[in-house]
Enzyme design. Structure first.
Site, short mmCIF file in Angstrom:
data_model
loop_
_atom_site.label_atom_id
_atom_site.label_comp_id
_atom_site.label_asym_id
_atom_site.label_seq_id
_atom_site.Cartn_x
_atom_site.Cartn_y
_atom_site.Cartn_z
N ARG A 242 38.04 48.14 36.73
CA ARG A 242 36.69 48.52 37.15
C ARG A 242 36.66 50.02 37.43
O ARG A 242 37.62 50.58 37.98
CB ARG A 242 36.28 47.73 38.39
CG ARG A 242 36.13 46.23 38.13
CD ARG A 242 35.81 45.47 39.40
NE ARG A 242 35.64 44.04 39.12
CZ ARG A 242 36.65 43.16 39.10
NH1 ARG A 242 37.88 43.56 39.34
NH2 ARG A 242 36.42 41.89 38.84
N LYS A 267 36.50 43.34 44.42
CA LYS A 267 35.60 42.19 44.52
C LYS A 267 36.26 40.98 45.17
O LYS A 267 35.63 40.28 45.98
CB LYS A 267 35.08 41.82 43.13
CG LYS A 267 33.99 42.75 42.61
CD LYS A 267 33.24 42.10 41.46
CE LYS A 267 32.03 42.95 41.07
NZ LYS A 267 31.22 42.30 40.02
N HIS A 330 32.17 51.15 32.73
CA HIS A 330 32.44 49.72 32.87
C HIS A 330 32.56 49.04 31.50
O HIS A 330 33.17 47.97 31.38
CB HIS A 330 31.31 49.06 33.68
CG HIS A 330 31.71 47.79 34.35
ND1 HIS A 330 31.88 46.60 33.68
CD2 HIS A 330 32.00 47.51 35.65
CE1 HIS A 330 32.22 45.65 34.52
NE2 HIS A 330 32.31 46.17 35.72
N ARG A 333 35.86 47.59 29.78
CA ARG A 333 36.35 46.25 30.07
C ARG A 333 35.88 45.25 29.01
O ARG A 333 36.66 44.43 28.52
CB ARG A 333 35.89 45.81 31.46
CG ARG A 333 36.59 46.57 32.57
CD ARG A 333 35.97 46.35 33.93
NE ARG A 333 36.03 44.98 34.41
CZ ARG A 333 37.11 44.41 34.93
NH1 ARG A 333 38.25 45.09 34.98
NH2 ARG A 333 37.08 43.16 35.38
N HIS A 357 39.87 38.71 36.99
CA HIS A 357 38.82 37.73 37.21
C HIS A 357 39.43 36.48 37.85
O HIS A 357 40.61 36.19 37.66
CB HIS A 357 38.15 37.34 35.89
CG HIS A 357 37.27 38.41 35.34
ND1 HIS A 357 36.82 38.42 34.03
CD2 HIS A 357 36.75 39.54 35.91
CE1 HIS A 357 36.06 39.48 33.84
NE2 HIS A 357 36.01 40.17 34.96
N TYR A 367 43.49 32.82 41.76
CA TYR A 367 43.99 34.06 41.16
C TYR A 367 45.44 34.25 41.57
O TYR A 367 45.83 34.00 42.70
CB TYR A 367 43.17 35.27 41.61
CG TYR A 367 43.71 36.55 41.01
CD1 TYR A 367 43.46 36.85 39.68
CD2 TYR A 367 44.49 37.42 41.76
CE1 TYR A 367 43.99 37.99 39.10
CE2 TYR A 367 45.01 38.56 41.19
CZ TYR A 367 44.76 38.84 39.86
OH TYR A 367 45.28 39.98 39.29
#
Length: 399
Positions: A242, A267, A330, A333, A357, A367
């Site tokens: 990011r 995030k 961005h 990505r 993600h 994750y």
């Protein structure tokens, strides 16, 4: 006799405090230092009392008389002006504590520690710009749905429909917090569902055709700006993190000998591991000679702070790219995600883990920073090699 403006103005200090009386219980009190206060003397419940009416010259003789008349009207109704003033003051304090802005800032203070700094900044920025000027001073329990709608319409009218929806969402969060803390009966913003046209969400523009990517990469290498921004541009497609995570990268997060970058994802608040291709390490070592003694890999004009969030897109625009239609910081990505899967045939779950993600698996793990790490190391090196081949004009057919 009634006081005159001249008498009030010429009243001088004396060795002792003294009073100059006007009509109907009002008088001017002159201190030994020359200060002048308006007072009202009255009786209530058989006791003599006094009430302040202001300080001269901020409050003139005429204004003081006007201030005197309101308490006398209360006395005629059997109300003690001193008690009434305390009640009104307490109500004002309570009103200020329960205003929309006060509740919103309290809610923000509780929630912001769990947010990414950029996210927190955007939320408070929306509230301060689009809500507080119109609703901030209102008692939150008294605000009605039409008032909130007027605020949202004002944002919509300037063409910021998506922002209007976000403002609506933030207002709802504040109202629900007010309900939870006993300062409002209900979330009136809920009545506005469907009042705004639906926002059309668009993806960040990106370049995903290999032939076009080749031209983009050559343009990045030829950037004529500062060396720091040039390195950021060259690393953006190689790392495809990011933009905020790239520009705030810190040297302490890198181990160039092990070819690794570890940081906390903005995030998800989870640790992330980025394997570094040999090409990436070369760029970082060159940059380390310039900024390695600083905290940030990409320092801004103020070297104690990171590079501006607008620097990458500004550089792309300087090179002639349309950041609304072609490519943004961005967008690298999306470029990597598409080409790695469609042209280099890497499994989507490996790519998604490298993109940081959340990818729930059969065991329920949301994750894991080291999941598929061997595959990701190979992928990042093959990706860097592929980009080099594109820049050199090699065959861009799928592998």
């Amino acid at each position: 006799m009634a006081l005159t403006d001249i008498a009030v103005r010429n009243a001088k200090s004396r060795d002792k405090l003294y009073r100059l009386f006007d009509e109907r219980g009002m008088y001017l009190e002159v201190s030994t230092t020359g200060g002048k206060w308006w007072r009202l003397k009255y009786r209530f419940g058989g006791k003599e009392k006094r009430l302040s009416l202001g300080v001269y010259p901020d409050v003139s003789l005429k204004d003081a008389r006007d201030h005197r008349d309101d308490p006398r009207k209360l006395l005629a109704k059997g109300i003690d002006p001193s008690i009434e003033r305390k009640v009104q003051k307490a109500a004002t304090v309570e009103r200020a504590a329960n205003s929309f802005e006060a509740v919103a800032r309290e809610w923000y203070a509780r929630q912001a520690p769990g947010w990414a700094p950029s996210h927190a900044e955007k939320i408070m920025g929306r509230l301060e710009k689009d809500v507080f000027p119109w609703l901030g001073g209102r008692a939150i329990a008294e605000i009605k749905a039409p008032e909130v709608l007027t605020v949202l319409r004002r944002v919509e009218a300037r063409g910021a429909l998506d922002t209007a929806h976000r403002v609506h969402q933030n207002c709802g969060q504040v109202f629900r917090y007010a309900v939870a803390t006993g300062r409002a009966e209900r979330d009136v913003s809920a009545d506005l569902r469907g009042a705004l046209p639906p926002a059309r969400h668009t993806h960040f523009p990106s370049v995903t055709e290999p032939a076009e990517v080749a031209g983009l990469l050559r343009a990045l290498d030829g950037f004529q700006g500062t060396f720091v921004v040039q390195c950021a541009l060259r690393l953006a497609p190689l790392l495809f993190v990011r933009p905020g995570e790239l520009r705030t990268a810190q040297w302490t997060q890198f181990d160039l000998d092990k070819a690794q970058w570890r940081y906390t994802v903005s995030k998800t608040k989870t640790e992330h591991l980025v394997p570094l291709a040999t090409q990436t390490v070369v760029i970082l070592r060159d940059l380390h000679a310039l900024t390695g003694q600083r905290k940030y890999v990409f320092p801004g004009r103020d070297v104690k702070k990171p590079m501006s969030g607008a620097a990458i897109n500004a550089a792309l625009r300087r090179m002639g790219f349309d950041t609304k239609e072609e490519i943004t910081g961005h967008g690298f990505r999306a470029m990597a995600r598409t080409i790695l899967h469609e042209h280099l045939r890497f499994p989507s779950e490996v790519i998604e883990h490298q993109l940081a993600h959340r990818v729930p698996d059969a065991l329920g793990t949301a994750y894991n920073r080291t999941k598929f790490i061997d595959d990701r190391i190979a992928m990042m090196q093959q990706w860097a090699d592929y980009l080099d081949k594109l820049k050199a004009g090699a065959n861009t057919n799928p592998v």
